[in-house]
Design an enzyme around this catalytic site. Structure first.
Site, short mmCIF file in Angstrom:
data_model
loop_
_atom_site.label_atom_id
_atom_site.label_comp_id
_atom_site.label_asym_id
_atom_site.label_seq_id
_atom_site.Cartn_x
_atom_site.Cartn_y
_atom_site.Cartn_z
N ASP A 122 49.19 8.90 60.61
CA ASP A 122 48.34 7.83 61.13
C ASP A 122 47.04 7.73 60.34
O ASP A 122 46.39 8.75 60.07
CB ASP A 122 47.96 8.13 62.59
CG ASP A 122 48.85 7.42 63.58
OD1 ASP A 122 49.48 6.41 63.21
OD2 ASP A 122 48.91 7.89 64.73
N ASP A 137 47.72 10.23 65.54
CA ASP A 137 46.35 10.56 65.96
C ASP A 137 46.33 10.99 67.42
O ASP A 137 45.29 11.41 67.94
CB ASP A 137 45.38 9.41 65.67
CG ASP A 137 45.77 8.10 66.32
OD1 ASP A 137 46.79 8.07 67.04
OD2 ASP A 137 45.04 7.11 66.12
N SER A 138 47.49 10.95 68.08
CA SER A 138 47.62 11.56 69.41
C SER A 138 47.29 13.05 69.34
O SER A 138 47.04 13.68 70.37
CB SER A 138 49.02 11.35 69.98
OG SER A 138 50.00 11.75 69.03
N LYS A 174 50.70 4.88 58.84
CA LYS A 174 50.79 3.91 59.94
C LYS A 174 49.38 3.50 60.34
O LYS A 174 48.46 4.33 60.31
CB LYS A 174 51.52 4.55 61.13
CG LYS A 174 51.51 3.71 62.40
CD LYS A 174 52.51 4.21 63.43
CE LYS A 174 52.01 5.31 64.34
NZ LYS A 174 50.82 4.97 65.15
N GLU A 181 54.56 -0.11 71.13
CA GLU A 181 54.10 0.80 72.19
C GLU A 181 53.80 0.01 73.46
O GLU A 181 53.02 -0.96 73.44
CB GLU A 181 52.86 1.57 71.72
CG GLU A 181 52.36 2.53 72.80
CD GLU A 181 51.45 3.65 72.30
OE1 GLU A 181 51.07 3.63 71.11
OE2 GLU A 181 51.15 4.54 73.11
O1 KIV Z 1 49.65 8.85 67.63
C1 KIV Z 1 50.80 8.77 68.08
O2 KIV Z 1 51.40 9.74 68.55
C2 KIV Z 1 51.47 7.47 68.04
C3 KIV Z 1 52.74 7.33 68.80
C4 KIV Z 1 52.43 7.26 70.24
C5 KIV Z 1 53.55 6.19 68.35
O3 KIV Z 1 50.97 6.56 67.45
#
Ligand code: KIV
Length: 259
Positions: free
Chosen positions: A92, A53-54, A120, A189
């Site tokens: 995510d 979700d980044s 995740k 993290e």
């Molecule tokens: O959303 C993401 O990129 C993440 C990573 C930072 C592990 O959850």
């Protein structure tokens, strides 16, 4: 115009295979949000691709990840899946998409239908009923502990976790919980490196660290940080291997001058 189709002859990597790598080989994981990035990472042999979700911050321009919707995730998972990577595609579950086991199951199934091989979500015992529902339904689940970006509204800032004894013990308990509940791995993290190392020794599933020191079973990064395509902010723990933004700027300036 016919587009080249992604995909390769290599076998698909499963969540079970990743779990079995613990103690045998380091796990490299990177984020991918679109087709060309997924193809490039696949051609470079990356075994775990996270549609994180980044995406909300480094691609969609949101201030944090809490703005990312299921529609955003399904759209980006579809793009990555069309590259047919042999690496495990983890997606995510975004903010407020897993408030109940029923909601989590429905949304996880949407991500799987879009092409994910695993999902995740952020949290340990606090989201226990969700983890149990997902694993019980046979959905490969990757945990996420430590600094939880989806909690930024309550926490107010991103900070390292595990400094106090309470946080340290809580992280160990959460990691043990996730391993026992059937997660195939856990992202750590921004965890104090010594605590991340202790968790790595304490649990039977791989730990995949980000900003949590070198002693995890694997490492994950936001690809934009690694290659310098989001140059306005780079986390302190990342050493970009190339400054792609600078190269793009220079190429665009050079092209304009050549007109
Ligand atoms: O959303 C993401 O990129 C993440 C990573 C930072 C592990 O959850």
């Amino acid at each position: 115009m016919s587009l080249p189709v992604g995909g390769n002859q290599r076998e698909r990597i499963t969540a079970e295979a990743i779990r079995a790598w613990k103690g045998h080989r380091k796990i490299a994981a990177l984020t991918a949000y679109d087709y060309p990035m997924a193809r490039l990472l696949d051609e470079a042999g990356v075994p775990v691709l996270l549609v994180g979700d980044s995406v909300g911050m480094v691609v969609l321009g949101y201030p944090d990840t809490t703005w990312v919707t299921m529609e955003d995730m399904v759209h980006h998972v579809g793009a990555v899946a069309r590259a047919r990577p042999s690496g495990l595609l983890v997606a995510d579950l975004p903010y407020a998409s897993y408030r109940t086991p029923e909601e989590a199951l429905a949304n996880a199934r949407r991500l799987l239908e879009a092409g994910a091989g695993a999902v995740k979500a952020e949290g340990g015992r606090a989201i226990g009923v969700v983890v149990e529902a997902l694993v019980g339904a046979g959905i490969p689940f990757l945990g996420h502990l430590g600094m939880l970006p989806q909690h930024i509204r309550e926490e107010g800032r991103y900070r390292i976790k595990g400094r106090t004894e309470e946080e340290h013990q809580g992280l160990i308990e959460d990691a043990r919980y996730l391993a026992g509940a059937g997660a195939f791995g856990v992202v750590l993290e921004l965890v104090v490196p010594a605590v991340a190392a202790e968790i790595t020794r304490a649990v039977s599933i791989p730990t995949i660290g980000i900003g949590s020191g070198p002693d995890c079973d694997g490492q994950i990064l936001v690809t934009h940080d690694l290659v310098g395509t989001y140059p306005w902010f780079t986390p302190r723990f990342v050493k970009p291997r190339v400054n792609a933004a600078e190269q793009m700027r220079a190429a665009v300036i050079e092209w304009q001058r050549s007109l």
